[in-house]
Motif scaffolding. Sequence first.
Motif, mmCIF file in Angstrom:
data_model
loop_
_atom_site.group_PDB
_atom_site.id
_atom_site.type_symbol
_atom_site.label_atom_id
_atom_site.label_comp_id
_atom_site.label_asym_id
_atom_site.label_seq_id
_atom_site.Cartn_x
_atom_site.Cartn_y
_atom_site.Cartn_z
ATOM 1 N N LEU A 61 5.235 82.245 74.623
ATOM 2 C CA LEU A 61 4.958 80.917 74.072
ATOM 3 C C LEU A 61 3.514 80.817 73.605
ATOM 4 O O LEU A 61 3.230 80.275 72.528
ATOM 5 C CB LEU A 61 5.247 79.850 75.132
ATOM 6 C CG LEU A 61 5.171 78.401 74.656
ATOM 7 C CD1 LEU A 61 6.219 78.117 73.585
ATOM 8 C CD2 LEU A 61 5.348 77.431 75.840
ATOM 9 N N VAL A 165 5.515 75.047 81.760
ATOM 10 C CA VAL A 165 6.664 75.705 81.144
ATOM 11 C C VAL A 165 7.744 75.920 82.197
ATOM 12 O O VAL A 165 7.508 76.515 83.246
ATOM 13 C CB VAL A 165 6.261 77.055 80.519
ATOM 14 C CG1 VAL A 165 7.436 77.661 79.753
ATOM 15 C CG2 VAL A 165 5.052 76.867 79.595
ATOM 16 N N ALA A 167 12.120 76.953 82.615
ATOM 17 C CA ALA A 167 13.199 77.674 81.930
ATOM 18 C C ALA A 167 14.483 77.469 82.724
ATOM 19 O O ALA A 167 14.445 77.388 83.958
ATOM 20 C CB ALA A 167 12.876 79.161 81.811
ATOM 21 N N VAL A 189 7.509 71.892 78.729
ATOM 22 C CA VAL A 189 8.201 72.763 77.775
ATOM 23 C C VAL A 189 9.346 73.447 78.501
ATOM 24 O O VAL A 189 9.133 74.142 79.502
ATOM 25 C CB VAL A 189 7.254 73.835 77.193
ATOM 26 C CG1 VAL A 189 7.999 74.688 76.166
ATOM 27 C CG2 VAL A 189 6.027 73.189 76.570
ATOM 28 N N ASN A 191 11.407 76.295 77.949
ATOM 29 C CA ASN A 191 11.503 77.468 77.088
ATOM 30 C C ASN A 191 12.834 78.190 77.333
ATOM 31 O O ASN A 191 13.552 77.875 78.276
ATOM 32 C CB ASN A 191 10.323 78.410 77.363
ATOM 33 C CG ASN A 191 10.173 79.471 76.300
ATOM 34 O OD1 ASN A 191 10.502 79.264 75.137
ATOM 35 N ND2 ASN A 191 9.681 80.633 76.696
ATOM 36 N N LYS A 192 13.141 79.134 76.483
ATOM 37 C CA LYS A 192 14.420 79.860 76.548
ATOM 38 C C LYS A 192 15.579 78.868 76.470
ATOM 39 O O LYS A 192 16.561 78.949 77.217
ATOM 40 C CB LYS A 192 14.494 80.698 77.827
ATOM 41 C CG LYS A 192 13.327 81.684 77.972
ATOM 42 C CD LYS A 192 13.456 82.561 79.198
ATOM 43 C CE LYS A 192 12.279 83.526 79.275
ATOM 44 N NZ LYS A 192 12.363 84.438 80.441
ATOM 45 N N THR A 250 12.016 74.833 73.579
ATOM 46 C CA THR A 250 11.585 75.885 72.662
ATOM 47 C C THR A 250 12.345 77.184 72.940
ATOM 48 O O THR A 250 12.875 77.393 74.034
ATOM 49 C CB THR A 250 10.077 76.175 72.802
ATOM 50 O OG1 THR A 250 9.815 76.663 74.127
ATOM 51 C CG2 THR A 250 9.247 74.938 72.539
ATOM 52 N N ALA A 252 10.729 80.639 72.397
ATOM 53 C CA ALA A 252 9.489 81.260 71.944
ATOM 54 C C ALA A 252 9.737 82.542 71.160
ATOM 55 O O ALA A 252 9.043 82.812 70.172
ATOM 56 C CB ALA A 252 8.585 81.543 73.145
#
Length: 338
Positions: A61, A165, A167, A189, A191-192, A250, A252
């Motif tokens: 990221l 972050v 996930a 965030v 992510n994944k 997101t 990344a």
Amino acid sequence: MTSSLSQQILNRKRRAIARLITYVENNHPKAQQALSELYPHTGQAHLVGVTGAPGTGKSSLVNEIAKAYRRQDISVAILAIDPTSPFSGGAILGDRIRMRELTGDPGVFIRSMASRGNLGGLARAAHDAIKVLDAAGFEVILIETVGAGQSEVEIARTAHTVLVVEAPGLGDDIQAIKAGILEIADIFVVNKADRPGADKTAATLKTMLELGRNKTQQIMHHGALMTINNPLPPSQDDNNPGWQIPVIQTIALKGDGVEGLMAAISNHRQRLIDSGELSKRNRARLADELEALLQAELMRRLTVHVPAETLSDIIAKLVARSLSPYNAMQIILEDYCS
């Protein structure tokens, strides 16, 4: 008179930047002088912290965020803190492996630092390294912590904008609401986000943020009460309320969602400036740094003046339980600090 090393850093000479950061890490005598010379040139960069549990994709990221800034012609420095082995004392310093695309860009500087066992997610030398990069003129400094999770609250007092972050698939829903996670984020965030459960993770975070919105943002860190990134104060404009922590999804590795994340970072920085909170956070950060420096120096001076045999004798009495730690402290202070 500005030294040659300091002048080279002001001219953004990469070797000089790397050399001074190495001096800082090793407590080299030249470090303090150079930092003092560079200090008037600091305070311009926007500090963005990136923290979260291992495996959430922080390095990937950070790579995408840096690429997005470069597309805007904004210079970026990346400070990636890697964990140190408690057994060998070594560190892989491998975060830059994920940032190969940025290699060779004169507007990007990447430095990995070992945490060297320091608690809080940052290396001890990180604060001074940030000053070096700031003085070198990098407009944004991305600070990636070691990835230890809940203990990484120090980043909340170092960075202006903190990205936490998460996930999907790294644990149950309770993981998202643990103390030390919700309190430090300016932006969440997920992510994944192409993995199953991403929407559920984002929904859980939004629910907990709503429930905890009015809680006092104070925590205990290293034995001290620490007020961390308090929510931005409400605007006087009824149609423009205080900062609502966004939850952004997101991917990344594909660059998906990064544009929305960049907008959130920009909006947060602008809100910090407009509300006057940026100045307050800078003041609090510098007060913390001064206190830490004073503690370290006073402890150093105290240990220099206490004879080794005296300290050994006191420790022997502690082991024998003939002297309490509190009484030992009083003896040392009365004999060597009065």
